[in-house]
Write an enzyme that holds these catalytic residues in place. Structure first.
Site, PDB file in Angstrom:
ATOM      1  N   GLN A  34       0.840  -1.209   0.000  1.00  0.00           N
ATOM      2  CA  GLN A  34       0.000   0.000   0.000  1.00  0.00           C
ATOM      3  C   GLN A  34       0.869   1.251   0.000  1.00  0.00           C
ATOM      4  O   GLN A  34       0.543   2.246  -0.628  1.00  0.00           O
ATOM      5  CB  GLN A  34      -0.934  -0.007   1.197  1.00  0.00           C
ATOM      6  CG  GLN A  34      -2.282  -0.603   0.798  1.00  0.00           C
ATOM      7  CD  GLN A  34      -3.161  -0.893   1.983  1.00  0.00           C
ATOM      8  OE1 GLN A  34      -3.075  -0.256   3.017  1.00  0.00           O
ATOM      9  NE2 GLN A  34      -4.023  -1.886   1.816  1.00  0.00           N
ATOM     10  N   GLY A  36       4.520   0.613   0.023  1.00  0.00           N
ATOM     11  CA  GLY A  36       5.804   0.114  -0.463  1.00  0.00           C
ATOM     12  C   GLY A  36       5.826  -0.057  -1.977  1.00  0.00           C
ATOM     13  O   GLY A  36       4.794   0.070  -2.645  1.00  0.00           O
ATOM     14  N   THR A 116       9.104   7.414  16.110  1.00  0.00           N
ATOM     15  CA  THR A 116       9.246   8.723  15.470  1.00  0.00           C
ATOM     16  C   THR A 116       9.474   9.829  16.485  1.00  0.00           C
ATOM     17  O   THR A 116       9.009   9.727  17.628  1.00  0.00           O
ATOM     18  CB  THR A 116       7.959   9.047  14.678  1.00  0.00           C
ATOM     19  OG1 THR A 116       8.003  10.416  14.273  1.00  0.00           O
ATOM     20  CG2 THR A 116       6.704   8.868  15.502  1.00  0.00           C
ATOM     21  N   TYR A 140      -0.694  10.443  14.126  1.00  0.00           N
ATOM     22  CA  TYR A 140       0.409   9.561  13.740  1.00  0.00           C
ATOM     23  C   TYR A 140       1.356   9.324  14.930  1.00  0.00           C
ATOM     24  O   TYR A 140       1.673   8.183  15.286  1.00  0.00           O
ATOM     25  CB  TYR A 140       1.164  10.178  12.548  1.00  0.00           C
ATOM     26  CG  TYR A 140       2.491   9.532  12.286  1.00  0.00           C
ATOM     27  CD1 TYR A 140       2.563   8.208  11.880  1.00  0.00           C
ATOM     28  CD2 TYR A 140       3.687  10.239  12.468  1.00  0.00           C
ATOM     29  CE1 TYR A 140       3.791   7.595  11.653  1.00  0.00           C
ATOM     30  CE2 TYR A 140       4.906   9.639  12.238  1.00  0.00           C
ATOM     31  CZ  TYR A 140       4.955   8.321  11.839  1.00  0.00           C
ATOM     32  OH  TYR A 140       6.165   7.722  11.629  1.00  0.00           O
ATOM     33  N   ASN A 169      14.223  13.512  10.930  1.00  0.00           N
ATOM     34  CA  ASN A 169      13.787  13.621   9.528  1.00  0.00           C
ATOM     35  C   ASN A 169      14.625  12.736   8.603  1.00  0.00           C
ATOM     36  O   ASN A 169      15.747  13.114   8.234  1.00  0.00           O
ATOM     37  CB  ASN A 169      13.838  15.074   9.080  1.00  0.00           C
ATOM     38  CG  ASN A 169      12.716  15.878   9.693  1.00  0.00           C
ATOM     39  OD1 ASN A 169      12.621  15.982  10.916  1.00  0.00           O
ATOM     40  ND2 ASN A 169      11.846  16.423   8.882  1.00  0.00           N
ATOM     41  N   ARG A 220      14.927  21.519  11.318  1.00  0.00           N
ATOM     42  CA  ARG A 220      14.786  20.065  11.503  1.00  0.00           C
ATOM     43  C   ARG A 220      16.160  19.400  11.472  1.00  0.00           C
ATOM     44  O   ARG A 220      17.122  19.944  10.935  1.00  0.00           O
ATOM     45  CB  ARG A 220      13.949  19.457  10.365  1.00  0.00           C
ATOM     46  CG  ARG A 220      12.498  19.887  10.347  1.00  0.00           C
ATOM     47  CD  ARG A 220      11.716  19.266  11.506  1.00  0.00           C
ATOM     48  NE  ARG A 220      10.329  19.685  11.517  1.00  0.00           N
ATOM     49  CZ  ARG A 220       9.874  20.819  12.084  1.00  0.00           C
ATOM     50  NH1 ARG A 220      10.725  21.651  12.678  1.00  0.00           N
ATOM     51  NH2 ARG A 220       8.597  21.111  12.061  1.00  0.00           N
ATOM     52  N   GLY A 283       0.486  22.546  13.003  1.00  0.00           N
ATOM     53  CA  GLY A 283       1.115  21.455  13.749  1.00  0.00           C
ATOM     54  C   GLY A 283       2.621  21.353  13.589  1.00  0.00           C
ATOM     55  O   GLY A 283       3.231  20.441  14.146  1.00  0.00           O
ATOM     56  N   ASP A 284       3.256  22.262  12.816  1.00  0.00           N
ATOM     57  CA  ASP A 284       4.715  22.190  12.654  1.00  0.00           C
ATOM     58  C   ASP A 284       5.424  22.884  13.827  1.00  0.00           C
ATOM     59  O   ASP A 284       5.313  24.098  13.972  1.00  0.00           O
ATOM     60  CB  ASP A 284       5.149  22.903  11.361  1.00  0.00           C
ATOM     61  CG  ASP A 284       5.139  21.992  10.154  1.00  0.00           C
ATOM     62  OD1 ASP A 284       5.141  20.753  10.340  1.00  0.00           O
ATOM     63  OD2 ASP A 284       5.137  22.509   9.028  1.00  0.00           O
TER      64      ASP A 284
HETATM   65  N1  UDP Z   1       8.155  22.180   4.538  1.00  0.00           N
HETATM   66  C1  UDP Z   1       7.984  23.284   3.710  1.00  0.00           C
HETATM   67  N2  UDP Z   1       7.451  23.085   2.465  1.00  0.00           N
HETATM   68  C2  UDP Z   1       7.075  21.855   2.012  1.00  0.00           C
HETATM   69  C3  UDP Z   1       7.260  20.725   2.844  1.00  0.00           C
HETATM   70  C4  UDP Z   1       7.797  20.935   4.100  1.00  0.00           C
HETATM   71  O1  UDP Z   1       8.306  24.415   4.082  1.00  0.00           O
HETATM   72  O2  UDP Z   1       6.580  21.757   0.871  1.00  0.00           O
HETATM   73  C5  UDP Z   1       8.756  22.364   5.859  1.00  0.00           C
HETATM   74  C6  UDP Z   1       7.870  21.870   6.993  1.00  0.00           C
HETATM   75  O3  UDP Z   1       7.052  22.929   7.441  1.00  0.00           O
HETATM   76  C7  UDP Z   1       8.904  21.462   8.046  1.00  0.00           C
HETATM   77  C8  UDP Z   1      10.126  21.027   7.228  1.00  0.00           C
HETATM   78  O4  UDP Z   1       9.911  21.569   5.931  1.00  0.00           O
HETATM   79  O5  UDP Z   1       9.286  22.572   8.811  1.00  0.00           O
HETATM   80  C9  UDP Z   1      10.248  19.532   7.103  1.00  0.00           C
HETATM   81  O6  UDP Z   1       8.988  19.021   6.694  1.00  0.00           O
HETATM   82  P1  UDP Z   1       8.778  17.513   6.270  1.00  0.00           P
HETATM   83  O7  UDP Z   1       7.355  17.362   5.840  1.00  0.00           O
HETATM   84  O8  UDP Z   1       9.829  17.122   5.302  1.00  0.00           O
HETATM   85  O9  UDP Z   1       9.048  16.684   7.593  1.00  0.00           O
HETATM   86  P2  UDP Z   1       8.403  16.819   9.067  1.00  0.00           P
HETATM   87  O10 UDP Z   1       9.368  17.676   9.849  1.00  0.00           O
HETATM   88  O11 UDP Z   1       7.054  17.412   8.943  1.00  0.00           O
HETATM   89  O12 UDP Z   1       8.391  15.414   9.565  1.00  0.00           O
END
Ligand code: UDP
Length: 324
Positions: A34, A36, A116, A140, A169, A220, A283-284
């Site tokens: 699904q 993979g 995670t 998640y 990450n 990150r 949520g970031d």
């Molecule tokens: N991010 C972004 N633009 C995108 C995708 C991600 O600015 O199109 C930012 C996101 O807000 C986070 C960082 O990049 O701060 C890493 O995001 P990603 O989704 O890769 O991993 P996460 O930290 O959410 O697990």
């Protein structure tokens, strides 16, 4: 004596399988495809099926003499988990309980579990050690923390030993250029930046530049997928040697902002990348950086890819190869 790798056709799973095979371990992959990719694993190692299919898992354990499990199979898109929690509780939690019960029934009592950094939520202490309070802010992360808790209870009751690896990450691709990251839909920063460099996207959207960080964009900790693979093999060996259950962070301990990632990608690809700042993604957290001293000290983990440019270079090689 063989290792069952669930979700071994996925991103981190397929890299771990490749490295297990390089180390001449006997490996069987169980993947429902699904998330993979069939082509990410040798045909003769792959069984297509579900981890909750107790008959199938029992048959695999018996037929191949499975002694340990590395459990990757899961859904892992944060945004989707908020919109469709039922999918995540069913696929990540209930199916894992089925897998664990089938393992116990068949006397397989060691498991390496994909967890995670999302279990921490938005901690104020940086870098994050394993002793920081867990407080996931999305479904998640909650599903992964639930399983960690279940593993603790199963250890107490059934003597199951486990190592849970909390990834920061994950990024990059195997040096061979033959396997790499391939999510559908792709939501992660590095792949999307590289798609932009390839001309497959018009621009990369930067989700907010008003965070409390030096350049205003989120920071990150990017860790190479082959370094994650190495950690799984160390964890597996440790469990097989009788180590006690544990939880470990996996990150490089260096934080990079979204803007720094885009600049690094420009250096690696030689392409000027179009970008636009848009609203924050809900949520970031502003900053997530790991302290991974525990796994370095206890299991001897040594990440080989400590430079962001190098990590992006391996991903770039994979996308060029895929698109050639
Ligand atoms: N991010 C972004 N633009 C995108 C995708 C991600 O600015 O199109 C930012 C996101 O807000 C986070 C960082 O990049 O701060 C890493 O995001 P990603 O989704 O890769 O991993 P996460 O930290 O959410 O697990």
């Amino acid at each position: 004596m063989a290792i069952l790798v669930t979700g071994g056709a996925g991103y981190i799973g397929s890299h771990t399988v490749k490295d297990l095979i390089r180390q001449e371990k006997e490996v069987i992959v169980l993947d429902n495809l699904q998330n993979g990719h069939r082509q990410a694993v040798d045909k003769d190692k792959l069984i297509i099926g579900d981890i909750s299919d107790r008959k199938l898992v029992t048959r695999i354990i018996k037929e191949f003499g499975i002694t340990s499990v590395i459990h990757f199979a899961a859904d892992s898109i944060v945004g989707e988990s908020m919109i469709n929690p039922s999918k995540y509780y069913n696929n990540n939690v209930i199916k894992t309980i089925n897998l664990l019960d089938t393992m116990i029934e068949n006397n397989v009592k060691t498991i390496v579990f994909s967890s995670t950094a999302a279990v921490y939520g938005e901690p104020d202490v940086m870098p994050i050690t394993e002793y920081v309070r867990t407080n996931p802010t999305n479904v998640y992360g909650r599903t992964k923390l639930m399983i960690e808790n279940i593993l603790q209870d199963y250890e107490r009751a059934y003597e199951l030993r486990y190592i849970a690896l909390r990834y920061f990450n994950a990024a990059g691709a195997d040096e061979s250029g033959k396997i790499g990251e391939g999510h559908n839909p792709e939501t992660h920063l590095i792949p999307l930046v590289l798609f932009t460099a390839l001309g497959k996207r018009e621009k990369i959207l930067i989700f907010g530049d008003d965070y409390n960080t030096p350049d205003g964009t989120c920071i990150r900790d990017y860790v190479h997928v082959s370094d994650l693979a190495q950690a799984h093999i160390l964890a597996l060996n440790a469990l097989e040697q009788g180590y006690k259950s544990s939880v470990y962070n996996l990150g490089n301990g260096n934080g990079f902002s979204v803007k720094e990632v885009i600049e690094a990608a420009e250096r690696v690809t030689g392409v000027k990348i179009n970008k636009e700042v848009v609203n924050r993604r809900p949520g970031d957290p502003a900053v997530l950086v790991a302290c991974s001293e525990k796994i370095k000290k206890e299991l001897g983990w040594q990440p080989l890819y400590t430079s962001l440019d190098k990590i992006i270079e391996t991903a770039w090689k994979w996308y060029l190869q895929k698109n050639s």
